[in-house]
Design a protein around this motif. Structure first.
Motif, PDB file in Angstrom:
ATOM      1  N   PRO A   1       2.642  51.511 -45.330  1.00 20.60           N
ATOM      2  CA  PRO A   1       1.638  50.631 -44.729  1.00 20.60           C
ATOM      3  C   PRO A   1       0.948  49.706 -45.724  1.00 20.60           C
ATOM      4  O   PRO A   1       0.177  48.841 -45.324  1.00 20.60           O
ATOM      5  N   PHE A   2       1.224  49.895 -47.000  1.00 22.00           N
ATOM      6  CA  PHE A   2       0.573  49.053 -48.009  1.00 22.00           C
ATOM      7  C   PHE A   2       1.558  48.804 -49.135  1.00 22.00           C
ATOM      8  O   PHE A   2       2.234  49.730 -49.598  1.00 22.00           O
ATOM      9  N   ALA A   3       1.688  47.551 -49.564  1.00 22.64           N
ATOM     10  CA  ALA A   3       2.568  47.225 -50.683  1.00 22.64           C
ATOM     11  C   ALA A   3       2.068  45.965 -51.371  1.00 22.64           C
ATOM     12  O   ALA A   3       1.540  45.054 -50.725  1.00 22.64           O
ATOM     13  N   PHE A   4       2.226  45.925 -52.682  1.00 19.83           N
ATOM     14  CA  PHE A   4       1.914  44.695 -53.411  1.00 19.83           C
ATOM     15  C   PHE A   4       2.757  44.640 -54.678  1.00 19.83           C
ATOM     16  O   PHE A   4       3.265  45.662 -55.162  1.00 19.83           O
ATOM     17  N   GLY A   5       2.935  43.449 -55.174  1.00 21.22           N
ATOM     18  CA  GLY A   5       3.697  43.266 -56.396  1.00 21.22           C
ATOM     19  C   GLY A   5       3.150  42.114 -57.199  1.00 21.22           C
ATOM     20  O   GLY A   5       2.520  41.206 -56.650  1.00 21.22           O
ATOM     21  N   SER A   6       3.401  42.145 -58.509  1.00 17.43           N
ATOM     22  CA  SER A   6       2.883  41.099 -59.391  1.00 17.43           C
ATOM     23  C   SER A   6       3.952  40.642 -60.370  1.00 17.43           C
ATOM     24  O   SER A   6       4.757  41.445 -60.853  1.00 17.43           O
ATOM     25  N   ASN A   7       3.941  39.345 -60.645  1.00 23.32           N
ATOM     26  CA  ASN A   7       4.779  38.760 -61.670  1.00 23.32           C
ATOM     27  C   ASN A   7       3.980  38.750 -62.964  1.00 23.32           C
ATOM     28  O   ASN A   7       3.006  38.004 -63.089  1.00 23.32           O
ATOM     29  N   LEU A   8       4.385  39.569 -63.909  1.00 17.79           N
ATOM     30  CA  LEU A   8       3.657  39.657 -65.179  1.00 17.79           C
ATOM     31  C   LEU A   8       4.423  38.995 -66.316  1.00 17.79           C
ATOM     32  O   LEU A   8       4.019  39.084 -67.467  1.00 17.79           O
TER      33      LEU A   8
ATOM     34  N   LEU B   1      -3.672  50.275 -71.388  1.00 17.43           N
ATOM     35  CA  LEU B   1      -2.463  50.738 -70.695  1.00 17.43           C
ATOM     36  C   LEU B   1      -1.246  50.169 -71.425  1.00 17.43           C
ATOM     37  O   LEU B   1      -0.623  49.208 -70.969  1.00 17.43           O
ATOM     38  N   PRO B   2      -0.898  50.739 -72.566  1.00 23.90           N
ATOM     39  CA  PRO B   2       0.152  50.166 -73.416  1.00 23.90           C
ATOM     40  C   PRO B   2       1.522  50.085 -72.747  1.00 23.90           C
ATOM     41  O   PRO B   2       2.360  49.289 -73.171  1.00 23.90           O
ATOM     42  N   PHE B   3       1.766  50.870 -71.696  1.00 25.10           N
ATOM     43  CA  PHE B   3       3.068  50.816 -71.031  1.00 25.10           C
ATOM     44  C   PHE B   3       3.278  49.502 -70.279  1.00 25.10           C
ATOM     45  O   PHE B   3       4.388  49.184 -69.854  1.00 25.10           O
ATOM     46  N   LEU B   4       2.212  48.690 -70.132  1.00 29.69           N
ATOM     47  CA  LEU B   4       2.349  47.387 -69.484  1.00 29.69           C
ATOM     48  C   LEU B   4       2.887  46.321 -70.432  1.00 29.69           C
ATOM     49  O   LEU B   4       3.230  45.223 -69.992  1.00 29.69           O
ATOM     50  N   ASP B   5       2.965  46.631 -71.695  1.00 32.01           N
ATOM     51  CA  ASP B   5       3.451  45.661 -72.673  1.00 32.01           C
ATOM     52  C   ASP B   5       4.924  45.359 -72.398  1.00 32.01           C
ATOM     53  O   ASP B   5       5.767  46.245 -72.406  1.00 32.01           O
ATOM     54  N   GLY B   6       5.223  44.100 -72.131  1.00 27.47           N
ATOM     55  CA  GLY B   6       6.603  43.705 -71.872  1.00 27.47           C
ATOM     56  C   GLY B   6       7.043  43.790 -70.429  1.00 27.47           C
ATOM     57  O   GLY B   6       8.155  43.389 -70.093  1.00 27.47           O
ATOM     58  N   VAL B   7       6.201  44.306 -69.548  1.00 32.08           N
ATOM     59  CA  VAL B   7       6.568  44.415 -68.135  1.00 32.08           C
ATOM     60  C   VAL B   7       6.731  43.024 -67.522  1.00 32.08           C
ATOM     61  O   VAL B   7       5.910  42.131 -67.742  1.00 32.08           O
ATOM     62  N   GLU B   8       7.803  42.843 -66.752  1.00 27.87           N
ATOM     63  CA  GLU B   8       8.054  41.555 -66.101  1.00 27.87           C
ATOM     64  C   GLU B   8       7.511  41.533 -64.674  1.00 27.87           C
ATOM     65  O   GLU B   8       6.891  40.559 -64.260  1.00 27.87           O
ATOM     66  N   THR B   9       7.755  42.582 -63.916  1.00 26.73           N
ATOM     67  CA  THR B   9       7.205  42.680 -62.567  1.00 26.73           C
ATOM     68  C   THR B   9       6.771  44.113 -62.292  1.00 26.73           C
ATOM     69  O   THR B   9       7.297  45.060 -62.887  1.00 26.73           O
ATOM     70  N   VAL B  10       5.807  44.250 -61.403  1.00 28.47           N
ATOM     71  CA  VAL B  10       5.358  45.568 -60.967  1.00 28.47           C
ATOM     72  C   VAL B  10       5.300  45.555 -59.444  1.00 28.47           C
ATOM     73  O   VAL B  10       4.883  44.569 -58.834  1.00 28.47           O
ATOM     74  N   ALA B  11       5.765  46.625 -58.824  1.00 31.94           N
ATOM     75  CA  ALA B  11       5.721  46.752 -57.364  1.00 31.94           C
ATOM     76  C   ALA B  11       5.149  48.122 -57.016  1.00 31.94           C
ATOM     77  O   ALA B  11       5.505  49.136 -57.625  1.00 31.94           O
ATOM     78  N   VAL B  12       4.245  48.142 -56.039  1.00 32.16           N
ATOM     79  CA  VAL B  12       3.574  49.383 -55.644  1.00 32.16           C
ATOM     80  C   VAL B  12       3.602  49.504 -54.122  1.00 32.16           C
ATOM     81  O   VAL B  12       3.379  48.531 -53.412  1.00 32.16           O
ATOM     82  N   VAL B  13       3.917  50.718 -53.632  1.00 29.48           N
ATOM     83  CA  VAL B  13       3.818  51.012 -52.202  1.00 29.48           C
ATOM     84  C   VAL B  13       2.857  52.175 -52.041  1.00 29.48           C
ATOM     85  O   VAL B  13       2.654  52.967 -52.966  1.00 29.48           O
ATOM     86  N   GLY B  14       2.240  52.280 -50.869  1.00 29.25           N
ATOM     87  CA  GLY B  14       1.283  53.358 -50.664  1.00 29.25           C
ATOM     88  C   GLY B  14       1.046  53.645 -49.203  1.00 29.25           C
ATOM     89  O   GLY B  14       1.450  52.888 -48.322  1.00 29.25           O
ATOM     90  N   ASN B  15       0.378  54.770 -48.971  1.00 30.85           N
ATOM     91  CA  ASN B  15      -0.065  55.088 -47.612  1.00 30.85           C
ATOM     92  C   ASN B  15      -1.469  55.651 -47.681  1.00 30.85           C
ATOM     93  O   ASN B  15      -2.057  55.791 -48.761  1.00 30.85           O
ATOM     94  N   PHE B  16      -2.010  55.984 -46.525  1.00 24.26           N
ATOM     95  CA  PHE B  16      -3.401  56.431 -46.449  1.00 24.26           C
ATOM     96  C   PHE B  16      -3.506  57.846 -45.894  1.00 24.26           C
ATOM     97  O   PHE B  16      -4.498  58.204 -45.266  1.00 24.26           O
ATOM     98  N   ALA B  17      -2.482  58.657 -46.164  1.00 23.04           N
ATOM     99  CA  ALA B  17      -2.515  60.052 -45.735  1.00 23.04           C
ATOM    100  C   ALA B  17      -3.545  60.802 -46.572  1.00 23.04           C
ATOM    101  O   ALA B  17      -3.893  60.397 -47.684  1.00 23.04           O
TER     102      ALA B  17
END
Length: 215
Positions: free
Chosen positions: A149-156, A169-185
Motif C-alpha cells: 500500500p505504500f512505495a517510494f523511490g529516489s534517484n540518488l 548512514l555510510p551505506f548510502l555512499d555511491g547509491v544510485e537509486t533506492v526503492a522502498v515498499v511498506g504496509n501498515f500492519a
C-alpha cells in the motif's frame, strides 16, 4: 523522488488513525469545506525534485466538492493552523493556497497539490498539453500496481544525498537509486527496501557498511 500511497489502507490501520488527526490539523482547508481525508481520499501519487530547494507536486484521487471548497476560500475563513485559504487563478484554473501549499481541483475525482513552484509548473504543463508520463524505468517500477500500500523511490545518482547524511548512514555512499515498499500492519509501519549500486564491488561495500550500522 516518486511515491504512491493507498490512503484506504493507511486510514484503515491503527497507525492511520493517529496520522489522520495530524492530517486534519494540517489540511489546507477550513473545517467548513467539509473535507475528510479518511472519507475523501483513496490514493495519492507524489513527486519531489530539487533544482533550487525541494519542490513537491502530487495528485490525490478521491472525491472533491469544488463548489464547497470555493465557498470557503474567501481569505477570511482559516485552516486548523490558523492560515486563511485564498483563491487565485493560474493557467486557467482556480488555485487555492494556504501559506506555501497550494492545490487545485482537476476533476471531481482528482486534485493536484504541491508547493507554489511544483504546482505552478504542473499547471503550466497541463495547460500546454505537455503533461505526459515521462519516468525512468526505476520510477515506473515503484509506481506500478502492487500488493504494497505504500512505495517510494529516489534517484540518488543525479541528486546525491548530502555529505552530512552519508556520514551518519555510510551505506548510502555511491547509491544510485533506492526503492522502498511498506504496509501498515500492526504494530505500525513495516518497510523493506532495495539499494542499487553501480557495480557488485560497491554493493558489497555498502552491505558491509549497513551491517556495521546495525551493529
Amino acid at each position: 523522488t516518486v511515491g504512491v500511497l493507498d490512503a484506504n489502507a493507511l486510514f484503515a490501520s491503527q497507525f492511520g488513525d493517529k496520522l489522520l488527526e495530524v492530517a486534519k490539523r494540517r489540511a489546507p482547508l477550513p473545517e467548513a469545506a467539509g473535507f475528510d481525508p479518511k472519507r475523501d481520499i483513496s490514493k495519492v501519487y507524489f513527486g519531489v525534485y530539487s533544482m533550487q530547494g525541494a519542490d513537491v507536486a502530487g495528485v490525490a484521487v478521491g472525491n472533491f466538492d469544488a463548489k464547497k471548497i470555493e465557498a470557503t476560500a474567501d481569505g477570511v475563513q482559516k485552516t486548523p493552523l490558523g492560515v486563511p485559504v485564498t483563491k487565485s487563478t493560474y493557467a486557467g484554473r482556480a488555485l487555492y493556497t494556504a501559506d506555501s501549499i497550494g492545490f487545485t481541483i482537476l476533476t471531481t475525482r482528482t486534485a493536484l497539490f504541491g508547493n507554489q513552484t511544483g504546482i505552478r509548473r504542473s499547471l503550466d504543463r497541463i495547460k500546454e498539453g505537455t503533461a505526459k508520463r515521462e519516468l525512468p524505468a526505476w520510477a515506473t517500477k515503484v509506481l506500478s500496481p502492487g500488493a504494497a500500500p505504500f512505495a517510494f523511490g529516489s534517484n540518488l545518482k543525479e541528486n546525491p544525498v548530502p555529505n552530512a547524511l552519508r556520514t551518519k548512514l555510510p551505506f548510502l555512499d555511491g547509491v544510485e537509486t533506492v526503492a522502498v515498499v511498506g504496509n501498515f500492519a500492526a504494530p505500525g509501519v513495516n518497510l523493506a527496501g532495495t539499494l542499487v549500486y553501480p557495480d557488485e564491488t560497491a554493493a558489497k561495500t555498502g552491505a558491509a557498511k549497513m551491517a556495521e550500522t546495525r551493529a
